[in-house]
Write a protein that holds these residues in place. Structure first.
Motif, mmCIF file in Angstrom:
data_model
loop_
_atom_site.group_PDB
_atom_site.id
_atom_site.type_symbol
_atom_site.label_atom_id
_atom_site.label_comp_id
_atom_site.label_asym_id
_atom_site.label_seq_id
_atom_site.Cartn_x
_atom_site.Cartn_y
_atom_site.Cartn_z
ATOM 1 N N ARG A 6 0.492 -1.183 0.104
ATOM 2 C CA ARG A 6 0.192 -0.263 0.150
ATOM 3 C C ARG A 6 0.823 1.231 -0.202
ATOM 4 O O ARG A 6 0.606 2.311 -0.039
ATOM 5 C CB ARG A 6 -0.732 -0.124 1.164
ATOM 6 C CG ARG A 6 -1.820 1.167 1.758
ATOM 7 C CD ARG A 6 -3.140 1.046 -0.073
ATOM 8 N NE ARG A 6 -4.221 0.329 0.715
ATOM 9 C CZ ARG A 6 -4.529 -0.626 -0.178
ATOM 10 N NH1 ARG A 6 -4.318 -0.561 -1.885
ATOM 11 N NH2 ARG A 6 -5.620 -1.094 0.670
ATOM 12 N N ALA A 7 2.404 1.512 0.347
ATOM 13 C CA ALA A 7 2.895 2.540 0.222
ATOM 14 C C ALA A 7 2.835 3.107 -1.064
ATOM 15 O O ALA A 7 3.771 4.283 -0.695
ATOM 16 C CB ALA A 7 4.120 1.705 1.648
ATOM 17 N N LEU A 8 3.429 1.962 -1.643
ATOM 18 C CA LEU A 8 3.804 2.485 -2.860
ATOM 19 C C LEU A 8 2.906 3.515 -3.681
ATOM 20 O O LEU A 8 2.994 4.098 -4.374
ATOM 21 C CB LEU A 8 3.901 1.168 -4.260
ATOM 22 C CG LEU A 8 4.576 0.189 -4.182
ATOM 23 C CD1 LEU A 8 4.788 -1.031 -4.882
ATOM 24 C CD2 LEU A 8 5.577 1.224 -4.199
ATOM 25 N N ALA A 9 1.478 3.606 -2.942
ATOM 26 C CA ALA A 9 0.666 4.404 -3.881
ATOM 27 C C ALA A 9 -0.394 4.795 -2.912
ATOM 28 O O ALA A 9 -1.358 6.078 -2.227
ATOM 29 C CB ALA A 9 -0.893 3.781 -3.570
ATOM 30 N N ALA A 10 0.739 5.218 -1.027
ATOM 31 C CA ALA A 10 0.200 6.191 -0.209
ATOM 32 C C ALA A 10 0.814 7.907 0.131
ATOM 33 O O ALA A 10 1.272 8.071 0.577
ATOM 34 C CB ALA A 10 0.713 5.124 1.382
ATOM 35 N N ALA A 11 1.081 7.890 -1.293
ATOM 36 C CA ALA A 11 2.006 9.335 -0.901
ATOM 37 C C ALA A 11 0.268 10.571 -0.741
ATOM 38 O O ALA A 11 0.128 11.337 -1.761
ATOM 39 C CB ALA A 11 2.523 10.386 -1.631
ATOM 40 N N PRO A 140 1.357 8.208 -7.857
ATOM 41 C CA PRO A 140 0.905 9.609 -6.436
ATOM 42 C C PRO A 140 -0.246 10.071 -7.304
ATOM 43 O O PRO A 140 -0.088 10.726 -8.080
ATOM 44 C CB PRO A 140 2.222 10.490 -6.937
ATOM 45 C CG PRO A 140 3.358 8.808 -7.281
ATOM 46 C CD PRO A 140 2.641 8.360 -8.308
ATOM 47 N N PRO A 141 -0.691 10.768 -6.147
ATOM 48 C CA PRO A 141 -1.762 11.191 -6.282
ATOM 49 C C PRO A 141 -1.098 12.702 -6.647
ATOM 50 O O PRO A 141 -0.824 13.389 -6.634
ATOM 51 C CB PRO A 141 -2.654 11.513 -4.821
ATOM 52 C CG PRO A 141 -1.105 12.008 -3.983
ATOM 53 C CD PRO A 141 -0.408 10.645 -4.365
ATOM 54 N N ASN A 215 -7.679 14.656 -8.425
ATOM 55 C CA ASN A 215 -8.625 13.721 -9.276
ATOM 56 C C ASN A 215 -7.786 13.225 -10.463
ATOM 57 O O ASN A 215 -8.366 12.740 -11.230
ATOM 58 C CB ASN A 215 -9.505 14.518 -10.404
ATOM 59 C CG ASN A 215 -8.348 15.732 -11.072
ATOM 60 O OD1 ASN A 215 -7.029 15.742 -11.253
ATOM 61 N ND2 ASN A 215 -8.920 16.466 -11.797
ATOM 62 N N SER A 216 -6.799 12.853 -9.794
ATOM 63 C CA SER A 216 -6.009 11.442 -9.747
ATOM 64 C C SER A 216 -4.947 10.432 -9.106
ATOM 65 O O SER A 216 -4.294 11.317 -8.080
ATOM 66 C CB SER A 216 -4.802 11.669 -11.027
ATOM 67 O OG SER A 216 -4.086 10.485 -11.777
ATOM 68 N N PHE A 217 -5.301 9.324 -9.512
ATOM 69 C CA PHE A 217 -4.768 8.516 -8.232
ATOM 70 C C PHE A 217 -4.045 6.983 -8.454
ATOM 71 O O PHE A 217 -5.057 6.169 -8.762
ATOM 72 C CB PHE A 217 -4.983 8.424 -6.722
ATOM 73 C CG PHE A 217 -4.960 8.064 -5.493
ATOM 74 C CD1 PHE A 217 -3.773 8.409 -4.872
ATOM 75 C CD2 PHE A 217 -5.947 6.556 -4.668
ATOM 76 C CE1 PHE A 217 -2.902 7.206 -3.650
ATOM 77 C CE2 PHE A 217 -5.418 5.332 -3.509
ATOM 78 C CZ PHE A 217 -3.376 6.503 -3.463
ATOM 79 N N GLY A 218 -3.658 6.698 -8.235
ATOM 80 C CA GLY A 218 -2.602 4.902 -8.377
ATOM 81 C C GLY A 218 -2.836 3.674 -7.233
ATOM 82 O O GLY A 218 -2.206 4.474 -6.108
ATOM 83 N N LEU A 219 -3.193 3.342 -6.885
ATOM 84 C CA LEU A 219 -3.852 2.001 -6.307
ATOM 85 C C LEU A 219 -3.546 0.624 -5.899
ATOM 86 O O LEU A 219 -3.575 -0.025 -7.213
ATOM 87 C CB LEU A 219 -5.297 1.995 -5.578
ATOM 88 C CG LEU A 219 -5.163 1.331 -4.319
ATOM 89 C CD1 LEU A 219 -5.402 1.818 -3.615
ATOM 90 C CD2 LEU A 219 -6.992 0.155 -4.501
#
Length: 252
Positions: A6-11, A140-141, A215-219
């Motif tokens: 999850r940390a890879l997408a947690a910024a 990243p968001p 309005n952009s984010f990777g999970l």
């Protein structure tokens, strides 16, 4: 929850808030219906062991999407989110606390409209070494440029529909990664929640907390999220409950 994945997408404000440890949250701003004698949340807390606390609450929060449970170790905060809970939940257990330490608790509703969900089915496959080493530059968001977008307030129940996120799109980046994009219509949100409902699940739950205007984010998905419905919610926090205070005892 797998911290490494999850940390890879947690910024973000932090997805770790959903697992019990988060960064300090923004200062409370009143939103949604104000509690009264008939509504709002009333909180109590007890020590069920020297280092285990149980919280219970009563009351209603008309129009709320859910509640957050928060704690601090000083009366003035900062407060940390322990969990986002559904409206039907009326208790929370906070275990294994630091001995001989003061703890302060409160519960707050959150409000705001959610997008239409999208169904995602990822290919089979474990999180590979190649994926782990990838820079995941898409994750990243971000705030993508928008033009001529109608906006609305998430804090006004009569016009909140105008603030509903639209155009949610889920792009499969690899067997364990999804990039989400959407159109931001909220003018005064305190953030966005990415929510999912894994296949077979009975409700949506927040899996990432994002800053305003994102309005952009990777999970990076967990195993049970490879087949799931996803949606985004523009949200604002409501008025906090009363604050309750406990002091833990010695270690058992």
């Amino acid at each position: 929850m797998s911290g490494a994945r999850r940390a890879l997408a947690a910024a973000v404000l932090t997805a770790a808030a959903l697992a019990g440890c988060s960064s300090p949250q923004p200062a409370t701003r009143s939103a949604g219906p104000a509690p009264s004698a008939a509504t709002g949340t009333r909180l109590t807390a007890t020590l069920t062991s020297p280092v285990d606390a149980t919280l219970r609450w009563t009351g209603t929060e008309p129009g709320a999407a859910g509640r957050i449970v928060e704690f601090a170790t000083a009366p003035e905060g900062p407060y940390t989110i322990l969990e986002y809970v559904p409206l039907g939940q009326t208790s929370y257990r906070h275990p294994d606390l630091m001995p001989q330490t003061p703890f302060y608790y409160r519960v707050r509703p959150y409000y705001g409209p959610a997008s239409r969900p999208v169904e995602v089915r990822l290919p089979k496959g474990d999180f590979t070494a190649k994926e782990q080493k990838s820079d995941h530059e898409w994750a990243p968001p971000r705030t993508l440029r928008q033009t001529a977008v109608r906006t609305g307030s998430v804090k006004d129940a009569t016009t909140a529909s105008a603030a509903t996120p639209t155009g949610l799109k889920a792009t499969v980046m690899h067997a364990n990664g999804i990039r989400f994009t959407w159109t931001d219509h909220a003018s005064d949100e305190q953030g966005y929640l990415l929510e999912d409902r894994p296949q077979g699940g009975d409700r949506f739950r927040p899996v990432a907390v994002l800053d305003p205007d994102i309005n952009s984010f990777g999970l990076i998905t967990l195993e049970n999220e490879k087949r799931a419905a996803y949606r985004v919610r523009a949200f604002s926090y409501g008025k906090a409950s009363n604050v309750v205070h406990l002091r833990t005892g010695a270690s058992p």
